[in-house]
Motif scaffolding. Sequence first.
Motif, PDB file in Angstrom:
ATOM      1  N   PRO B 116       0.801  -1.226   0.000  1.00  0.00           N
ATOM      2  CA  PRO B 116       0.000   0.000   0.000  1.00  0.00           C
ATOM      3  C   PRO B 116       0.837   1.281   0.000  1.00  0.00           C
ATOM      4  CG  PRO B 116      -0.006  -0.968   2.177  1.00  0.00           C
ATOM      5  CD  PRO B 116       0.727  -1.913   1.292  1.00  0.00           C
ATOM      6  N   TYR B 124       4.998   9.265   3.191  1.00  0.00           N
ATOM      7  CA  TYR B 124       4.068   8.167   3.333  1.00  0.00           C
ATOM      8  C   TYR B 124       4.730   6.928   3.914  1.00  0.00           C
ATOM      9  CZ  TYR B 124      -0.358   6.258   1.955  1.00  0.00           C
ATOM     10  OH  TYR B 124      -1.592   5.730   1.965  1.00  0.00           O
ATOM     11  N   ILE B 127       5.611   7.185   7.609  1.00  0.00           N
ATOM     12  CA  ILE B 127       4.492   7.005   8.520  1.00  0.00           C
ATOM     13  C   ILE B 127       4.079   5.541   8.588  1.00  0.00           C
ATOM     14  CG2 ILE B 127       2.103   7.649   8.965  1.00  0.00           C
ATOM     15  CD1 ILE B 127       2.706  10.290   7.539  1.00  0.00           C
ATOM     16  N   VAL B 128       4.023   4.897   7.409  1.00  0.00           N
ATOM     17  CA  VAL B 128       3.566   3.511   7.384  1.00  0.00           C
ATOM     18  C   VAL B 128       4.556   2.590   8.098  1.00  0.00           C
ATOM     19  CG1 VAL B 128       3.031   1.570   5.888  1.00  0.00           C
ATOM     20  CG2 VAL B 128       2.187   3.817   5.316  1.00  0.00           C
ATOM     21  N   LEU B 130       6.675   3.392  10.378  1.00  0.00           N
ATOM     22  CA  LEU B 130       6.581   3.719  11.798  1.00  0.00           C
ATOM     23  C   LEU B 130       5.414   2.977  12.439  1.00  0.00           C
ATOM     24  CD1 LEU B 130       7.551   5.874  13.927  1.00  0.00           C
ATOM     25  CD2 LEU B 130       5.439   7.015  13.345  1.00  0.00           C
ATOM     26  N   ALA B 131       4.262   3.075  11.796  1.00  0.00           N
ATOM     27  CA  ALA B 131       3.086   2.382  12.313  1.00  0.00           C
ATOM     28  C   ALA B 131       3.334   0.884  12.367  1.00  0.00           C
ATOM     29  CB  ALA B 131       1.871   2.695  11.438  1.00  0.00           C
ATOM     30  N   MET B 134       5.403  -0.058  15.380  1.00  0.00           N
ATOM     31  CA  MET B 134       4.593   0.006  16.605  1.00  0.00           C
ATOM     32  C   MET B 134       3.643  -1.186  16.693  1.00  0.00           C
ATOM     33  SD  MET B 134       5.301   2.838  18.271  1.00  0.00           S
ATOM     34  CE  MET B 134       5.921   4.482  18.106  1.00  0.00           C
ATOM     35  N   ILE B 135       3.056  -1.553  15.541  1.00  0.00           N
ATOM     36  CA  ILE B 135       2.095  -2.647  15.543  1.00  0.00           C
ATOM     37  C   ILE B 135       2.798  -3.955  15.893  1.00  0.00           C
ATOM     38  CG2 ILE B 135       0.615  -4.048  14.060  1.00  0.00           C
ATOM     39  CD1 ILE B 135      -0.239  -1.502  12.671  1.00  0.00           C
ATOM     40  N   SER B 138       3.516  -4.015  19.506  1.00  0.00           N
ATOM     41  CA  SER B 138       2.293  -4.153  20.288  1.00  0.00           C
ATOM     42  C   SER B 138       1.748  -5.577  20.221  1.00  0.00           C
ATOM     43  CB  SER B 138       1.256  -3.153  19.780  1.00  0.00           C
ATOM     44  OG  SER B 138       0.074  -3.260  20.501  1.00  0.00           O
ATOM     45  N   VAL B 139       1.784  -6.172  19.015  1.00  0.00           N
ATOM     46  CA  VAL B 139       1.295  -7.543  18.864  1.00  0.00           C
ATOM     47  C   VAL B 139       2.151  -8.505  19.687  1.00  0.00           C
ATOM     48  CG1 VAL B 139       1.093  -9.456  17.238  1.00  0.00           C
ATOM     49  CG2 VAL B 139       0.207  -7.225  16.628  1.00  0.00           C
ATOM     50  N   ASN B 142       1.366  -8.528  23.222  1.00  0.00           N
ATOM     51  CA  ASN B 142       0.078  -9.092  23.598  1.00  0.00           C
ATOM     52  C   ASN B 142      -0.035 -10.586  23.321  1.00  0.00           C
ATOM     53  OD1 ASN B 142      -1.640  -6.952  24.720  1.00  0.00           O
ATOM     54  ND2 ASN B 142      -1.148  -5.937  22.810  1.00  0.00           N
ATOM     55  N   ILE B 240      11.096   1.560  18.529  1.00  0.00           N
ATOM     56  CA  ILE B 240      11.491   2.589  17.568  1.00  0.00           C
ATOM     57  C   ILE B 240      12.917   3.066  17.848  1.00  0.00           C
ATOM     58  CG2 ILE B 240      10.548   4.516  18.910  1.00  0.00           C
ATOM     59  CD1 ILE B 240      10.038   4.164  15.212  1.00  0.00           C
ATOM     60  N   LEU B 241      13.392   2.864  19.083  1.00  0.00           N
ATOM     61  CA  LEU B 241      14.765   3.257  19.410  1.00  0.00           C
ATOM     62  C   LEU B 241      15.763   2.454  18.586  1.00  0.00           C
ATOM     63  CD1 LEU B 241      14.618   3.629  23.278  1.00  0.00           C
ATOM     64  CD2 LEU B 241      14.902   5.421  21.584  1.00  0.00           C
ATOM     65  N   THR B 244      15.929   3.828  15.255  1.00  0.00           N
ATOM     66  CA  THR B 244      16.706   5.065  15.224  1.00  0.00           C
ATOM     67  C   THR B 244      18.200   4.765  15.229  1.00  0.00           C
ATOM     68  OG1 THR B 244      14.989   5.787  16.737  1.00  0.00           O
ATOM     69  CG2 THR B 244      16.635   7.389  16.139  1.00  0.00           C
TER      70      THR B 244
END
Lengths: 303, 331
Positions: B116, B124, B127-128, B130-131, B134-135, B138-139, B142, B240-241, B244
């Motif tokens: 996408p 773009y 941002i993608v 980065l997301a 994070m996802i 997060s997954v 969990n 994200i560190l 970086t």
Amino acid sequence: MLQLLAQNVLNALQLGSVYALIALGYTMVYGILTMINFAHGDIFMVGCYLSLAAAAFLLGWQANLPLPLVFTAALLFSMVLTALLGVTIERLAYRPLRQAPRVSAVITALGVGLFLENFTLAILGPEPRQFPSLIAMTPWEVAGLTVTPLQILIVLLAGALMVLLDLLVRRTLLGMAMRAISYNRPIVPLMGVPVDRVISITFAIGSAIAAAGGLLYGLAYPVLDPYMGIRIGWWAFIAAVVGGIGNIRGAMLGGYLLGIVEVFTPVFLPSSTYRDFVAFSLLLLLLVFKPTGLLGRPVFERV
Amino acid sequence: MATSDKGKSLLICLGAVLLLALSWALPASGFLNPYIVQVLMYVGINMILTMALNLVNGYMGEFSVGHAGFMAIGAYVSSIITVAVLPRELAPWLFPLVLVMGGLAAAAAGLIVAYPSFRTRGDYLAIVTLAFNMIVKSVLENLEILGGPRGYLGMPRLTNLVWVTAWVLITLLILRNLIYSNFGRGIMAIREDEVAANLTSVDTRRVKIIAFLISAFFTGIAGGLFAHVLQFINPRSFSILKSTDMLVMVYLGGVGSLAGSLLGAAIFTVLLEVLRPLGLWRWVLGPLLLVLLMIFRPRGIMGLREWRWLQPVLAFGGGGQGPTAPGPPPA
């Protein structure tokens, strides 16, 4: 059931106000420089600590100042100093890169953010700090809902700041200059607009608003640590992108939406640890179907 | 020219074999203490990460900020295979295969990200990715089967200096050949001007996706190596560190340069180890270094230049002015 819903909406409004305030900073800088200021979340964190310092200092004074006065003083103190911080960062780190590839500025912003986090951590140590309570927390019962004066204050103050900013951008000469720069950077200096000064002011306003958000956040969720700016900052960034980055009303809308996402995640999913997953998935889905965000205009690349 | 080309290749092959032999002999003879071997392994892993990220951020001029997500996928997938799927005694023999599986999983995830996000340009992809980073984190936090936030452990220590060296060489060889191929010119054409690249019959969308997948693949490999050095991974190691850190190494060494990637990874990793006594302040120094670097030397140490032995002999009269010679900066 309806009561629970209303209560959650109220909580979402409180949290969303803070996100919206921070998202404004992202969106203003992007609008004017087309640069993602990844350090903004950490500027918010610094603002939060500054207001904590001011409040702790004034409360520690023997004068027994009235709490509203302490609140106002802390608000002004942190807004002014954080605005200075924002301007300094722009002057030292971003301005030399104005002509450089855009990626350099973004990386610099990431670096500045990490610097602020780790610098705060190195001076203050990793222990979380407690924010003193400045606003009465005694809840009122209104139609079966629990409302605290703090919630009212947060929603109203954030709303007032947003209305002021919106008026500033739409109705004043300064706002017109900002919109002009974001519309066409190369031409605007020819019209006698002092571009550098307008950019500095933009950073000052964005940072001051983030500082206000920092104080309000500190009052509502009174545990501060140097890495708090990361999560809040990213969330506010999503809010700005969801609303359409560069669009001020979009940032406000996005902020409240993100507040709703955060508050309602534990209602529908087993645990609140899913909130990052939900928020970022939402962002991805939105970008696939509406890349410009909810209120953003499509951008055409000129060849 | 042909003989000197052959001579050069032979020399490089000999060098590689010597390097592999040394990476086996030095730790085995006890000449290097385990701590130094450990640091060298991190240097190698970071070299792979940096070269992979440089393909996207340096050579292609796109901007990914979430490569730690691919590293996490490579690390978790390869760890799950060695812990839960493979019998213990087979694991050391099948280790390369395990790493490749991790890399393929990362590449598959890369496809989901790339598909996408390469429809438009600009911020773009930032941002993608980065997301995505994070996802993934997060997954993993969990997923209770994988230990959730506590992490996943039980991997045997399969990574050793020989494997790391071998993978650095493989990555270097593949990326180098890729960059100097026709396909690689397409990648660099996208960096210089995407519209013009498109007009000169570079299928920009396809090239971008494939380059991104290759980058994700090698990042996943590095993740697998990393997991089997540390023998313990948790989602926080891939925040994200970490992304970086990779960016710092790429831009320290220099965009669009494999030599720069090797140097950047080595200098950054060793520097962080040397500065260990500074404690928390060393994390202040790193970002400061990055900012100063961007302002005063935005192309890094080797930006858009290359060591001679990494270039094909015939490229523009024998090196120096290779195809990565300074052009207009990426927009």
